[in-house]
Enzyme design. Structure first.
Site, PDB file in Angstrom:
ATOM      1  N   HIS A  93       1.039  -1.401  -0.170  1.00 15.83           N
ATOM      2  CA  HIS A  93      -0.056  -0.019   0.045  1.00 15.83           C
ATOM      3  C   HIS A  93       1.024   1.143  -0.122  1.00 15.83           C
ATOM      4  CE1 HIS A  93      -2.700   2.901   1.319  1.00 15.83           C
ATOM      5  NE2 HIS A  93      -3.627   2.305   0.837  1.00 15.83           N
ATOM      6  N   GLU A 165      -3.935   1.717  -7.346  1.00  8.10           N
ATOM      7  CA  GLU A 165      -4.292   2.753  -6.343  1.00  8.10           C
ATOM      8  C   GLU A 165      -3.323   3.930  -6.822  1.00  8.10           C
ATOM      9  OE1 GLU A 165      -6.536   1.551  -2.691  1.00  8.10           O
ATOM     10  OE2 GLU A 165      -4.440   1.397  -2.457  1.00  8.10           O
TER      11      GLU A 165
HETATM   12  C1  PEP Z   1      -6.760   3.198   0.294  1.00 10.83           C
HETATM   13  O1  PEP Z   1      -6.000   3.901   0.906  1.00 10.83           O
HETATM   14  O2  PEP Z   1      -6.388   2.075  -0.029  1.00 10.83           O
HETATM   15  C2  PEP Z   1      -7.734   4.096  -0.439  1.00 10.83           C
HETATM   16  C3  PEP Z   1      -8.371   3.403  -1.412  1.00 10.83           C
HETATM   17  O3  PEP Z   1      -8.301   5.077   0.334  1.00 10.83           O
HETATM   18  P1  PEP Z   1      -9.600   5.890   0.103  1.00 10.83           P
HETATM   19  O4  PEP Z   1     -10.538   4.841  -0.727  1.00 10.83           O
HETATM   20  O5  PEP Z   1      -9.884   6.432   1.312  1.00 10.83           O
HETATM   21  O6  PEP Z   1      -9.188   6.668  -0.959  1.00 10.83           O
END
Ligand code: PEP
Length: 256
Positions: A93, A165
């Protein structure tokens, strides 16, 4: 392929609060066979929640673990200790990469340790805002993907999930922006192509690719209909039970 809805609770909820949330979620949620619902609480809550959870409905994810099974590693929890307790683990992450200094080498070992201990790694990859601005997205995605999967044998690719992400879209990031479906689709295609180059097309097609970055009930449907996206990794919105349930219901609707 199932649709994955994964809630990353990050450093939130006491064990008691986590247990109450899980209790309510279990009560609310029908048994959706084609939706894999996962919640990832703090490590300390995993063991008690594993006794409470109904795994037909909800699976448990760890947010992190250490790749060595035992030894002089003060403060760490190993994948072997989580075996049988967590079904999934979030690895790589961006908060672990940028706050705790995890690099691709460590992430590679964590992915391998998870697989060795029968815990499915959700390997997170994504570019920062400046990397995107400098046109480095393709290189970053390839490097993080190849780096994380270095020790994953052909036959083990089916035991891995990838989460795209973009760091700039994560809600805890200063001035987070929403990623557009086109931006996401392009990177998801790149991920699938990179996987195909290493493992062959057939194996790559079966790897679930999730999207994460400020997902909420208002945009979940749009993100889930992006070609190649097989689910969502949700931070902030997963802390609000009604939001999380709405997202799961949306997934059910979109996929039916
Ligand atoms: C995350 O940190 O994995 C994430 C997707 O956070 P958010 O949905 O708050 O953007």
């Amino acid at each position: 392929m199932k649709t994955y809805i994964v809630g990353n609770w990050k450093l939130n909820f006491t064990v008691g609060e986590a247990s109450i949330y899980l209790h309510k979620l279990l009560k609310t949620l029908p048994n959706y066979r084609d939706i894999e619902v996962v919640v990832a609480p703090s490590t300390i809550a995993l063991q008690p929640l594993s006794l409470q959870v109904d795994r037909h409905k909800i699976k448990l994810g760890a947010q992190n673990a250490f790749y060595r099974d035992y030894g002089a590693f003060t403060g760490e929890t190993s994948f072997s200790q989580l075996r049988g307790i967590a079904d999934y683990v979030i690895v790589g992450h961006s908060e672990r990469r940028y706050i705790f200094g995890e690099n691709d080498k460590m992430i590679q070992k964590k992915v391998a340790a998870a697989i060795r201990n029968k815990i499915m790694p959700i390997l997170c990859i994504g570019e920062t805002e400046s990397e995107r601005a400098f046109g480095e997205t393709t290189d970053v995605i390839r490097d993080q993907l190849i780096g994380g999967l270095t020790d994953v044998a052909d036959d083990d690719l089916s035991k891995v999930i990838i989460a795209y992400e973009p760091v700039w879209a994560i809600s805890s990031t200063k001035a987070a922006k929403l990623a557009t479906p086109d931006e996401i689709a392009e990177v998801v295609k790149l991920i699938r192509k990179t996987l195909a180059d290493i493992y062959g097309e057939k194996k790559s097609e079966n790897v679930p690719i999730l999207f994460g970055g400020s997902v909420g009930s208002a945009n979940a449907g749009a993100y889930l209909t992006i070609p190649g996206v097989n689910g969502l990794l949700i931070g902030g919105a997963s802390l609000i039970l009604s939001e999380f349930v709405d997202i799961i219901d949306t997934a059910k609707r979109v996929r039916s």
